[in-house]
Design a protein around this motif. Structure first.
Motif, PDB file in Angstrom:
ATOM      1  N   PRO A 189      -5.903 -18.551  10.132  1.00 22.73           N
ATOM      2  CA  PRO A 189      -7.258 -17.900  10.450  1.00 22.73           C
ATOM      3  C   PRO A 189      -7.750 -16.905   9.635  1.00 22.73           C
ATOM      4  O   PRO A 189      -8.760 -16.482   9.325  1.00 22.73           O
ATOM      5  CB  PRO A 189      -7.243 -17.288  11.918  1.00 22.73           C
ATOM      6  CG  PRO A 189      -5.597 -17.382  11.924  1.00 22.73           C
ATOM      7  CD  PRO A 189      -4.985 -18.517  11.267  1.00 22.73           C
ATOM      8  N   ARG A 190      -6.542 -16.298   8.994  1.00 21.58           N
ATOM      9  CA  ARG A 190      -6.874 -15.296   7.725  1.00 21.58           C
ATOM     10  C   ARG A 190      -7.436 -15.921   6.686  1.00 21.58           C
ATOM     11  O   ARG A 190      -8.123 -15.185   5.777  1.00 21.58           O
ATOM     12  CB  ARG A 190      -5.787 -14.504   7.523  1.00 21.58           C
ATOM     13  CG  ARG A 190      -5.503 -13.511   8.848  1.00 21.58           C
ATOM     14  CD  ARG A 190      -4.051 -12.791   8.685  1.00 21.58           C
ATOM     15  NE  ARG A 190      -3.936 -11.339   9.721  1.00 21.58           N
ATOM     16  CZ  ARG A 190      -3.714 -11.911  10.859  1.00 21.58           C
ATOM     17  NH1 ARG A 190      -3.470 -13.158  11.223  1.00 21.58           N
ATOM     18  NH2 ARG A 190      -3.462 -11.008  11.929  1.00 21.58           N
ATOM     19  N   LYS A 191      -7.040 -17.093   6.452  1.00 16.21           N
ATOM     20  CA  LYS A 191      -7.573 -17.705   4.850  1.00 16.21           C
ATOM     21  C   LYS A 191      -8.121 -19.203   5.399  1.00 16.21           C
ATOM     22  O   LYS A 191      -7.461 -20.230   5.208  1.00 16.21           O
ATOM     23  CB  LYS A 191      -6.256 -17.827   4.042  1.00 16.21           C
ATOM     24  CG  LYS A 191      -5.904 -16.523   3.539  1.00 16.21           C
ATOM     25  CD  LYS A 191      -4.695 -16.667   2.596  1.00 16.21           C
ATOM     26  CE  LYS A 191      -4.207 -15.459   2.005  1.00 16.21           C
ATOM     27  NZ  LYS A 191      -2.872 -15.616   1.073  1.00 16.21           N
ATOM     28  N   PRO A 192      -9.084 -19.279   6.144  1.00 13.54           N
ATOM     29  CA  PRO A 192      -9.750 -20.610   6.364  1.00 13.54           C
ATOM     30  C   PRO A 192      -9.919 -21.577   5.036  1.00 13.54           C
ATOM     31  O   PRO A 192     -10.167 -21.110   4.216  1.00 13.54           O
ATOM     32  CB  PRO A 192     -11.208 -20.327   6.899  1.00 13.54           C
ATOM     33  CG  PRO A 192     -11.255 -18.914   7.320  1.00 13.54           C
ATOM     34  CD  PRO A 192     -10.259 -18.154   6.455  1.00 13.54           C
ATOM     35  N   GLY A 193      -9.565 -23.037   5.494  1.00 19.30           N
ATOM     36  CA  GLY A 193      -9.466 -23.788   4.045  1.00 19.30           C
ATOM     37  C   GLY A 193     -10.960 -24.385   4.171  1.00 19.30           C
ATOM     38  O   GLY A 193     -12.030 -23.771   4.476  1.00 19.30           O
TER      39      GLY A 193
END
Length: 415
Positions: A54-58
């Protein structure tokens, strides 16, 4: 990923953000098996975003809508994704001024309430996808509607889906129950509407000019559908017989209040019902809108006992855009479920959490107001302010929120 810091935060922290593949507009969203399914109000389709971190959505996978078609609401459960199809109403000249969409029956404005057939260069109904491979949805079925189309769906698995549908001959959206025993061949099981809506059958509206009786959607718990009808208020409907839904009670507090009844959240273990009235005009031109708490110990006589506190740390009525309730996190199976903690979107006042442990004294326990959108996706002439649209809280307690222009926010709650 870097992102703009919120305008306001209390007991909530922004931990992730996605621009949704450059399509920052979002309406309803579902988070399912580590992927966010986001319906777009302006970009014409829906996107699937990998949020396993969730901290780095793709990356975002975009699925375009058919021409002239809205796909602004959707539902997921198990291997199924259900997506509404309807005429893109905000592209219609009849609704070029936003207030006209909320102030009159859509079927009357478009001429479909008379029941006359017309050419439809859009898709009307409900599309059904297999999402066993989350980013590769395969359409397997379609429920067609002879009319403007479907606005919103309630589906939490099993055989039945509950949709708001605008069908030729009706003034506006009504409740239709869809049998999904075979999701490749869905069929109608039954329907319900308020008296006066079936114009083709000779019914006459009783609510007068400048008002809109239309089902936004129903949330179903047990054999009761808790349905919100915009200026038509609230109904509790017995849906134990799918072919013949039956009214239990109808309550409407408009007037004197400004209507826009939008979302219901039944908390049946506590005999409570939360009901949000949507703010639909800029700068509170439609009056102060509230989220109500009802005592439903006697379902035939729901009683409003209190309203939620109003965000007041800034002058939101003067900020521009809509200020007031919109959506509620709906306690779907497999998500965060609570009978004492309610999450809501408040449009230009962002996302809010409320503790209703004491139902007579709800308390705001968290808030986050995202920064203004960097660019406007909304093709209408609108102020560049946040308009938080939908909120979804996953089983781990992470909050996901869409905006009409500003992308997907992922938020930790400190409670």
């Amino acid at each position: 990923m870097s992102f703009a810091q919120p305008d306001h935060a209390r007991n909530m922290r922004l931990i992730g953000h996605s621009d949704q593949g450059g399509r920052g507009d979002g309406s309803q969203l579902m988070v399912h098996r580590g992927h966010a399914y986001v319906a777009h109000p302006w970009s014409g389709g829906f996107s699937i975003i990998d949020v396993r971190d969730p901290r780095k959505p793709g990356a975002a996978t975009f699925v375009p809508a058919p021409p002239k078609t809205w796909t602004i609401h959707l539902q997921t459960h198990d291997d199924l994704l259900l997506v509404v199809h309807a005429l893109d109403l905000f592209a219609e000249a009849a609704f070029a001024d936003e207030k006209d969409y909320y102030a009159a029956s859509v079927g009357d404005r478009l001429g479909t309430a008379a029941g006359a057939a017309k050419a439809r260069p859009w898709s009307a109904g409900m599309a059904i996808y297999d999402i066993s491979q989350p980013t590769r949805p395969q359409r397997i079925g379609f429920f067609p509607v002879d009319g403007v189309g479907i606005h919103r769906i309630w589906y939490v698995g099993g055989r039945w889906a509950y949709v708001s549908a605008l069908i030729d001959g009706f003034t506006d959206y009504i409740l239709v129950i869809v049998d999904l025993a075979d999701p490749t061949r869905p069929v109608e099981a039954g329907r319900f509407w308020l008296p006066g809506m079936n114009k083709a059958a000779g019914e006459t509206p009783t609510w007068g000019e400048g008002r809109r009786y239309a089902l936004h959607h129903a949330v179903v718990e047990g054999d009761t559908a808790y349905a919100c009808w915009r200026d038509g208020g609230l109904t509790l409907i017995d849906v134990s017989d799918k072919a013949k839904p039956r009214l239990t009670v109808h309550r409407n507090w408009s007037p004197p209040y400004g209507g826009g009844t939008h979302s219901a959240l039944p908390l049946v273990d506590r005999n409570l019902l939360i009901v949000a009235d949507e703010a639909v005009a800029d700068n509170e031109a439609d009056g102060r809108k509230h989220t109500w708490v009802f005592d439903i110990r006697a379902p035939e006589n729901p009683v409003s006992i209190v309203t939620f506190p109003i965000p007041a740390e800034a002058d939101y009525p003067a900020k521009g855009g809509h200020f007031g309730p919109h959506n509620l996190h709906e306690n779907r199976p497999g998500t965060f479920r609570s009978s004492s903690l309610v999450f809501a979107t408040w449009q230009n006042a962002g996302i809010r959490a409320f503790d209703i442990s004491d139902p007579y004294r709800p308390k705001e326990t968290g808030a986050l107001v995202p920064a203004a959108p960097e660019r406007m996706i909304d093709r209408r002439v609108r102020p560049r302010v946040i308009q938080s649209a939908d909120v979804f809280v996953d089983a781990a307690g992470l909050i996901y929120a869409t905006d009409y222009n500003a992308g997907l926010s992922i938020i930790e709650y400190g409670g």
